[in-house]
Enzyme design. Structure first.
Site, mmCIF file in Angstrom:
data_model
loop_
_atom_site.group_PDB
_atom_site.id
_atom_site.type_symbol
_atom_site.label_atom_id
_atom_site.label_comp_id
_atom_site.label_asym_id
_atom_site.label_seq_id
_atom_site.Cartn_x
_atom_site.Cartn_y
_atom_site.Cartn_z
ATOM 1 N N ARG A 1 -9.424 82.345 63.555
ATOM 2 C CA ARG A 1 -10.651 83.125 63.091
ATOM 3 C C ARG A 1 -12.013 83.591 64.366
ATOM 4 O O ARG A 1 -12.212 82.712 64.854
ATOM 5 C CB ARG A 1 -11.391 82.552 62.065
ATOM 6 N N ARG B 1 -9.119 77.768 63.335
ATOM 7 C CA ARG B 1 -10.048 77.253 64.030
ATOM 8 C C ARG B 1 -10.476 78.347 64.693
ATOM 9 O O ARG B 1 -9.630 79.491 65.230
ATOM 10 C CB ARG B 1 -9.509 76.388 64.775
ATOM 11 N N HIS B 2 -11.695 78.509 65.330
ATOM 12 C CA HIS B 2 -12.312 79.460 66.298
ATOM 13 C C HIS B 2 -11.598 78.990 67.666
ATOM 14 O O HIS B 2 -12.228 78.275 68.442
ATOM 15 C CB HIS B 2 -13.846 79.336 66.262
ATOM 16 N N VAL B 3 -10.677 79.822 67.772
ATOM 17 C CA VAL B 3 -9.880 79.469 69.151
ATOM 18 C C VAL B 3 -9.141 80.569 69.718
ATOM 19 O O VAL B 3 -8.445 81.394 68.908
ATOM 20 C CB VAL B 3 -8.897 78.260 69.043
#
Length: 325
Positions: free
Chosen positions: A29, A87-89
């Site tokens: 995300r 996950r923010h990745v």
């Protein structure tokens, strides 16, 4: 001896769970693109549909070393299937490390709007039960917290200039160091990954249509998502994630941002066009009302969804082709 054989049948290994396809989904995300709303929905959906929602507590580490990539890919790949990892990745290439490439999904939004949302969120948080919004970034100095957005942009503060403004593309370009350099190379690689590895990249301004298509493409994960999203109880929760104290920069400052973010906009319009093609394929029409007098890139266009159109192509066949890619 028939009884014996029945006994073995009854007490043998349990029947293998029939997994939906795909059974490995990654939602890497993008920050401030509605992802907290979607994760709230996913929590409800995972209980309802029995898939494994794997979330991460790490919110500020999007770029990983080679070893960190290997470790994370190993951890994700060994999760119980069907799973949805979020996950923010920045994009991870599983096949590079010998893993099965999962299906990726994501949502982006107008780059200037995303930047402004993040600018004020870092300073003042949102409405989620924080009595004092000043505590969002406790280490921030007062003069930085109250830095006028126009001053930040016009006087070229680091927070309001590149490479900080080059934010969305690296989520799709990946972990290569050049993915963080504003330019054609990262832009083209991001577009290629969208085409080859992402089942769907939606547009936040058209979230209801994004949810409709997710339900269509990934029913095991997203069945009934729209009715949950429209439920008044859920809407109340969603309103708590609205950033507070947001102000609009001057037209001059917005034009400067627009110039600095030209690669981000090229990518955003590319994704938007692909998304609209997908909507048309599945019979969802976009009706854009008359544009506002302010710059169009700053004002999200209100959209509404009409009745499906007849489409000659076999939708299921098209979906199969997508999954095979």
């Amino acid at each position: 001896f028939v009884g014996n054989s029945t006994y073995l049948d009854d007490h043998g290994p349990p029947p293998q769970k029939v997994l939906p396809f795909p059974s490995q989904v990654v939602y890497n995300r993008v920050g401030k693109c509605g992802s907290r709303t979607v994760v709230l929905l996913l929590r409800i959906l995972s209980e309802k549909h029995g898939f494994n929602l794997v979330t991460s507590d790490i919110h500020n580490k999007t770029r990983l070393t080679k070893n960190e990539q290997m470790e994370l890919i190993k951890n994700i790949s060994t999760a119980e299937q069907p799973y949805l990892f979020t996950r923010h990745v920045h994009f991870l290439n599983f096949s590079r490390f010998g893993g099965d490439q999962p299906v990726y999904i994501n949502i982006i939004r107008d780059p200037v709007n995303r930047f402004l949302s993040n600018y004020f969120f870092r300073r003042f948080g949102d409405w989620r039960g924080e009595q004092n919004h000043m505590i969002r970034t406790p280490s921030m100095r007062q003069e930085e917290r109250y830095l006028d957005i126009n001053v930040c942009i016009l006087e070229n503060y680091p927070e309001c200039s590149n490479p900080r403004l080059f934010y969305i593309i690296p989520y799709f370009c990946g972990q290569h160091p050049r993915c963080r350099e504003p330019g054609e190379w990262a832009l083209e690689r991001a577009k290629l990954n969208v085409n080859e590895n992402f089942l769907l990249v939606g547009i936040l301004e058209e979230l209801e249509d994004v949810l409709l298509l997710l339900e269509r493409f990934l029913p095991h994960y997203f069945k009934d998502v729209l009715s949950i999203y429209k439920n008044p109880e859920h809407r109340k929760l969603g309103n708590l994630t609205v950033t507070v104290k947001k102000t609009i920069p001057s037209p001059e400052a917005i034009q400067i941002l627009y110039q600095r973010m030209r690669y981000e906009y090229e990518f955003y319009y590319y994704v938007k066009e692909q998304f609209h093609l997908l909507k048309r394929k599945f019979g969802l029409k976009s009706h854009i009302r008359k544009p506002h007098p302010r710059p169009e890139f700053f004002i999200p266009s209100p959209l509404e969804t009409e009745e499906p159109m007849d489409d000659e192509e076999d939708d299921e066949k098209w979906l199969e082709d997508i999954y095979k890619r």
